[in-house]
Structures are given as C-alpha cells and as structure tokens.
Scaffold this active site. Structure first.
Site, PDB file in Angstrom:
ATOM      1  CE  LYS A 224      -3.508  -2.506   2.644  1.00  0.00           C
ATOM      2  NZ  LYS A 224      -4.349  -2.557   3.848  1.00  0.00           N
TER       3      LYS A 224
ATOM      4  CG  ASP B 247      -9.308  -6.425   7.569  1.00  0.00           C
ATOM      5  OD1 ASP B 247      -8.956  -7.617   7.566  1.00  0.00           O
ATOM      6  OD2 ASP B 247      -9.270  -5.718   6.541  1.00  0.00           O
TER       7      ASP B 247
END
Length: 442
Positions: free
Chosen positions: A167, A203
C-alpha cells in the site's frame, strides 16, 4: 424500427452469452471448488504442509468469541493506509452496548511512509498522545486493539512480525520486526503516557468479533470488498502449528490465495488470465481476483433493477465511449454474469467453512452466524441474495444467518482486546484458586 432494435439486441446478447458461458458455474462445479478448498485448508493448518499451502490458515491467537460479560474502556488503533484512526471504545455489560466514545483520523505524510520505522511509530505515538489529551485519558492505562492491515506472521495475541510492506509504505527497519514492540518502544520514548495489554487484530477477525457481541452464535467473519477474506473458530486439535489440543482458535484463512497453486485452472477463463497477467501481482491471490475484479460502484449501478439500463448508458458516456442501446444491454448482461459468478464462488468458500465447523463438532445440523463487511456485500443490489441462496444449496445441513458488521477494525478490535482481557482474568482466577486448594491440602 423498435422491433428491429429488439431483435438485434436479442441476437447480440445471445452471441455474447456464448462467450460468457465459462463464467456460469454449475452446482456440481461449485461442489468441486468447495472440496478443493477443504483440502487446501487442511494443508494450511498442517505443521509440515503449511509452507506449501496456497490457503495459509494463519492462527490469530484469538481463543474465544464474546460472551456478554466483557466491560470497560479500550483504545483501538486502525492502520491500513495513508490515514489511521484512533478510537476510544466503551463496552457496557449491563446495557450490552459497545459505544464509540470518540475517534480521530490522523494523516501519514508521504515522507513518513517512506522514512524509518522509528519515524512512523513516533508519529503514531504522537497522534495517540494528542487523542488521549483530548479525551482526558492520559492518566489511565487502557488496553489497545491494534488493527495492522499489512502481511504479518502472528506469533501471539500481542506479537506480530511484519512480512512485507504494501500500500505504498516502505519504512526501513520494520520488516521482520514485531510491530507491537515497535509501537510500545515509541510510546516509552515519549514517556507522557502508557498503554495496557495490546491485541493484534486482523480486520476480518474484527468483523467477526464486532458481530459476535450482538450474536453469540457468530463464529465466522467474512469481508467482500476491494479484497476478500474469511476467518472462523477452528478446533485447537486441528491447528497443528500451535501447541495445545483443548478449546478453539480463530483462524484467518487468507482464502484470497486459493488457486495460487493452479488448483482453479479448470474454471479460469481467458479473461481471468488476462486480469491476472496485467495485475501488479501476477500469479498471486487468484481467488480474490476472480471475485473482485470489477469497479463495485459502476457494476452496482448498472445492475440496479429499475434504473440499471439508464445507468449503464450514463456510465458509458462518462467513460467517453460511443454506444447504442444494444451496447448498454450487453454491458448489463456482462455485469450480471460476472457478479453472479463472484457471489457463487464466495458461497462455495463460505459453505466449505460452515460444513467444516459442523463436521468438526460432530453435529447433524449447525446453526451459526456470519459477521460480514465490505463494499461489494453492502452495496451491490443482488450479491448478498445470490450468495445466500447458493450457500443454502451447498451447505444444506447448516442454518446460516448473516449480520453486517459495524466498524470491525475499530469496535471489533476493541472487542478482541476485551475478550483477551476476560480470558486472562479467568486464567488468573483459576491459578489463584488452584493455589488456595494446594494450601488447604498441606
């Protein structure tokens, strides 16, 4: 004229449909996909087979779901992009509520994203300090749930080694290191506050745990958005890479890697191969690419029951493409076909997990809940219905309820920490009582 256009549209859609036939997966084919995933999950759990498994089945060291007795104040830290969030969450046992008291979003400048690890964690510690000041929490030592959305190898609930940056991050001195340790060192360098126990949270696990507080039968978490993944509660006796036979542990399947070993080759279309070849990571996360290889917003608008055709025309215009009514109908047909396959593939994977839980526990019938999140599941007009219908066919002995998560990476992270704290307290109470019994025997 109108009848000619209709006839042309029907003919073109028929011809396009022939090209789309490989995307149509029969129930038998989906059962084959499920059987293959079951084998890969077992391989991923194995002590000696894990290293060559495409489905990694990572232990999370989360050993229980919420039971409703959790309570207290917690911090949550959610780092997964150019911004990160700090939250103060309060779990209220009597009212059975999980309240987000407040939160703050902090930017990460590009120079920090590409700087040293010390700079990154000092920046995080500074933002956390400012948040605690604003909440007047500096004098308290609160437990913290840390959602760190980068590839990690988790060693314990509070120890997670960064495998590699993604990312756009490339901070030096972090890969191969324990990110919890780096966070604590940054806080200690400041010296103006401290944190309690830390729980590392994926997550997907946060999604399961946030839903598990409201529904005690929630033992599966699933995300279908820009990426896809699932977790579930596995029997400890099957988790060969972690010592211990008793109880259960949440496993982060990382099912996006399913097919990376070529096992899905017979259902890959020529279009799948092009998508993979032109991606930034060819040969990796094949299953994920088969599920999420479309712009969610566009495809959702095009498949709207009433306005889909009109939306297709507007989108084609926005993309500066020449089109006629037949083109718009073809675009809608392609979108319908692609999203239908995505839903059915997800259903095959989810059914594999539900069937596995049922067989693990020797049950004739399983009743369970899936905590789910992600833009595709939330926003696509047909995806959730098609997924649920296919799951019922593929797991006929399972009654599966779906519950949309509320802030899995925030409230869910706090809930993981709350459960870990509850289990630690129970363990200490057991040790104390054992000591008292030994004293009495003497």
């Amino acid at each position: 004229m109108l009848s000619w256009i209709v006839s042309k549209a029907a003919l073109v859609c028929y011809l396009v449909g022939k090209y789309l036939e490989p995307f149509s997966l029969s129930l038998e084919k989906l059962q084959e996909v499920s059987a293959q995933l079951q084998k890969d999950m077992t391989r991923g759990l194995g002590k000696h087979t894990h290293h060559r498994a495409s489905v990694k089945m990572l232990p999370t060291f989360v050993r229980a779901t919420p039971d409703g007795t959790e309570k207290g104040d917690f911090l949550a830290l959610d780092l997964g992009g150019t911004n990160f969030r700090v939250l103060h969450v309060r779990v209220m046992e009597e009212e059975q509520k999980v309240l987000k008291m407040d939160s703050q979003i902090c930017a990460i400048p590009r120079e920090i994203m590409l700087g040293t690890g010390e700079q990154l964690f000092d920046h995080i510690a500074e933002c956390l300090s400012e948040f605690l000041d604003s909440q007047k929490l500096k004098r308290q030592t609160l437990p913290l749930g840390f959602t760190f959305s980068f590839p990690c190898e988790q060693k314990e609930i509070d120890k997670s080694i960064l495998i590699r940056w993604t990312k756009g991050f490339n901070c030096s001195g972090v890969e191969g290191e324990d990110v919890v340790k780096l966070l604590k060192e940054a806080i200690h360098r400041r010296g103006d506050y401290d944190i309690g126990s830390v729980a590392m949270v994926n997550d997907t696990v946060g999604t399961m745990m946030s839903c598990g507080y409201w529904d005690r039968s929630c033992e599966i978490g699933m995300i279908i958005g820009t990426g896809t993944n699932a977790c579930y509660m596995e029997e400890m006796k099957n988790v060969k890479r972690v010592e211990g036979e008793d109880g259960r542990m949440c496993i982060n399947t990382e099912w996006g890697g399913f097919g990376d070993d070529g096992s899905l080759g017979d259902i890959l279309t020529e279009f799948d191969k092009v998508v993979d070849k032109t991606s930034i990571n060819p040969g990796v996360h094949i299953f994920e690419k088969m599920i999420r290889k479309f712009e969610t917003r566009f495809i959702s608008e095009i498949e709207e029951p009433d306005s889909g055709l009109e939306n297709a025309q507007q989108i084609l215009t926005k993309l500066n493409l020449k089109w006629d009514l037949v083109d718009a109908r073809v675009v809608r047909l392609v979108c319908d076909t692609i999203s239908s396959r995505s839903a059915r593939l997800c259903a095959a994977a989810l059914a594999t997990i539900a069937n596995r839980i049922r067989l693990n526990r020797g049950l004739d019938y399983l009743k369970t809940t899936v905590g789910v999140d992600g833009t595709v599941y939330r926003k696509h007009p047909n995806f959730s219905e098609e997924l649920q219908a296919a799951v019922r066919l593929l797991a006929p002995k399972c009654d599966i309820k779906f519950l949309v998560s509320e802030d899995g990476s925030g409230k869910g992270a706090a809930m993981v920490t709350a459960v870990a704290q509850r289990l630690a307290l129970q363990s200490r109470l057991l040790e104390d009582s054992d000591g008292e019994e030994n004293g009495e025997d003497e």
